[in-house]
Design a protein around this motif. Structure first.
Motif, PDB file in Angstrom:
ATOM      1  N   ASN A  46       0.812  -1.224   0.000  1.00 26.88           N
ATOM      2  CA  ASN A  46       0.000   0.000   0.000  1.00 26.88           C
ATOM      3  C   ASN A  46       0.840   1.267   0.000  1.00 26.88           C
ATOM      4  O   ASN A  46       0.299   2.358   0.165  1.00 26.88           O
ATOM      5  N   ASN A  80      -0.056   4.449  -1.895  1.00 26.06           N
ATOM      6  CA  ASN A  80      -1.095   5.355  -1.421  1.00 26.06           C
ATOM      7  C   ASN A  80      -0.522   6.570  -0.688  1.00 26.06           C
ATOM      8  O   ASN A  80      -1.250   7.523  -0.436  1.00 26.06           O
ATOM      9  N   GLY A 103     -10.488  11.568   1.997  1.00 30.17           N
ATOM     10  CA  GLY A 103     -10.272  10.260   1.402  1.00 30.17           C
ATOM     11  C   GLY A 103     -11.440   9.738   0.593  1.00 30.17           C
ATOM     12  O   GLY A 103     -11.365   8.637   0.043  1.00 30.17           O
ATOM     13  N   TYR A 153      -2.810  10.192   4.392  1.00 34.20           N
ATOM     14  CA  TYR A 153      -3.637   9.434   3.472  1.00 34.20           C
ATOM     15  C   TYR A 153      -3.224   7.951   3.456  1.00 34.20           C
ATOM     16  O   TYR A 153      -4.067   7.062   3.299  1.00 34.20           O
ATOM     17  N   SER A 212      -5.793   4.973   4.227  1.00 30.90           N
ATOM     18  CA  SER A 212      -6.053   3.847   3.324  1.00 30.90           C
ATOM     19  C   SER A 212      -5.854   2.509   4.039  1.00 30.90           C
ATOM     20  O   SER A 212      -6.612   1.561   3.821  1.00 30.90           O
ATOM     21  N   GLU A 258      -8.918   1.905   6.268  1.00 39.47           N
ATOM     22  CA  GLU A 258     -10.097   1.515   5.503  1.00 39.47           C
ATOM     23  C   GLU A 258     -10.004   0.071   5.037  1.00 39.47           C
ATOM     24  O   GLU A 258     -10.993  -0.666   5.046  1.00 39.47           O
ATOM     25  N   GLN A 259      -8.792  -0.360   4.626  1.00 45.61           N
ATOM     26  CA  GLN A 259      -8.630  -1.743   4.176  1.00 45.61           C
ATOM     27  C   GLN A 259      -8.806  -2.725   5.324  1.00 45.61           C
ATOM     28  O   GLN A 259      -9.401  -3.789   5.157  1.00 45.61           O
ATOM     29  N   SER A 313      -7.755  -0.962  -3.876  1.00 39.81           N
ATOM     30  CA  SER A 313      -8.408  -1.636  -2.765  1.00 39.81           C
ATOM     31  C   SER A 313      -8.081  -3.118  -2.668  1.00 39.81           C
ATOM     32  O   SER A 313      -8.365  -3.733  -1.648  1.00 39.81           O
TER      33      SER A 313
END
Length: 356
Positions: A23, A26, A71, A103, A107, A110-111, A321
């Motif tokens: 990731n 990101n 986001g 950010y 991310s 959220e994952q 994602s």
């Protein structure tokens, strides 16, 4: 028991590291994560659009810029497609790309929430441009990859052992094989795969009819090109290791004694030397498997195969994602092979030590 716990913790640590590293892109931002720009028609206004997008506010009415929750810019761009009067919705580019750890952390958070709810992310299919859930497609990707990965790896092991034995039996042939081995070691994997692909193309051209499937078309997946790639590249590594191990064993006293008693070189190699180089073979197999996985990823990307490796490398399949889920799935495949090799070492290698 302590050893098992240690290896489990090491495997977990590896997966966590892969999750963070997969990731890392990101963290690099080229657009505002909390702003969108909309182009509207004459029959509506930016204020009316904002009222239909909960959580948004008008930042610049003239430029059509709205602020959205942090986001959520891409989510809100998707929501605008259902609003009448909007011609276009885009992100707001930054003046200069920046590194945003905020950010990046957002991310990751959220994952993790998605993983906890059983959502491994989605990706857009290159064939019909529809969004596909990774969880539903992952078994198909794994099966597609294993159809040529496992046979290719087995062929690499068998060929490398046979060629190493032949090279040790016949000196002139061994010198030729060693020269070929040195040439293959110096060639990049990508170059070898392209050569195999070009061979398939020219074979089709000169024979006048279809011979090999070169790229994936729908459900039809190329087999021979990734299979040969996986079989060729690891076998080069295994062959070199076995040649060194066999040469070491041939200089041992037991070999000299066996030859002096009348045994042929072939009998000594088959009956004694191969048994003693088994630890070297099992020691190089994890590295060879890792090379096979890397070669498989490149082959899948070049052939347009939507397998585990092709998903990671091919831009047509990548998704913010779902990238980490596929990377971790590929890591689990590698770990499974490493566990299998560890069990083989425990079963077939005799451990010796001084008695206390």
């Amino acid at each position: 028991m302590k050893s098992i716990i240690r290896w489990l913790l090491l495997g977990l640590f590896t997966l966590v590291c892969i999750f963070f590293l997969s990731n890392i892109r990101n963290a690099f931002l080229s657009a505002q994560p909390d702003q969108i720009r909309v182009a509207i028609g004459p029959d509506t206004s930016i204020q009316k659009i904002s009222e239909q997008l909960p959580g948004s506010q008008v930042l610049n009415e003239k430029a059509g810029i709205l602020s959205v929750p942090y986001g959520k810019s891409w989510d809100y761009i998707g929501k605008t497609l259902s609003i009448k009067g909007i011609f276009r919705a885009t992100t707001v580019p930054l003046e200069h790309p920046i590194i945003s750890w905020r950010y990046y952390g957002y991310s990751l958070k959220e994952q993790i929430k998605g993983f906890a709810q059983g959502d491994l992310g989605k990706f857009r299919s290159p064939f019909n441009r529809k969004e596909v859930a990774v969880l539903g497609e992952l078994p198909n990707m794994l099966l597609r990859t294993c159809t040529y990965f496992i046979p290719g790896l087995l062929l690499a092991i068998v060929l490398s052992v046979i060629f190493a034995m032949i090279a040790s039996m016949f000196r002139r042939l061994g010198a030729l094989m060693d020269g070929t081995h040195g040439l293959l070691v110096g060639l990049p994997d990508f170059f070898l795969i392209v050569l195999i692909q070009l061979g398939a193309i020219y074979a089709t051209k000169y024979l006048g009819h279809f011979v090999l499937l070169i790229v994936q078309v729908g459900d039809k997946t190329p087999f021979l090109i990734p299979f040969l790639t996986i079989a060729l590249i690891p076998s080069v590594t295994i062959y070199g290791t076995l040649r060194i191990a066999i040469a070491r064993e041939l200089g041992q006293d037991y070999v000299v004694t066996a030859l002096a008693k009348g045994l042929t070189r072939r009998e000594v190699l088959v009956s004694h030397v191969m048994r003693n180089v088994m630890p070297d073979l099992l020691a190089i197999l994890p590295k060879a498997t890792t090379l096979a996985l890397a070669s498989m990823a490149v082959a899948e990307a070049i052939c347009g195969i939507s397998g585990l490796g092709g998903f990671i490398v091919s831009p047509a399949l990548q998704s913010v994602s779902s990238m980490s889920a596929i990377c971790m799935a590929l890591a689990l495949v590698a770990m499974a092979f490493h566990v299998f090799y560890a069990l083989l070492r425990r079963k077939f290698i005799v451990r010796t030590g001084e008695a206390v």
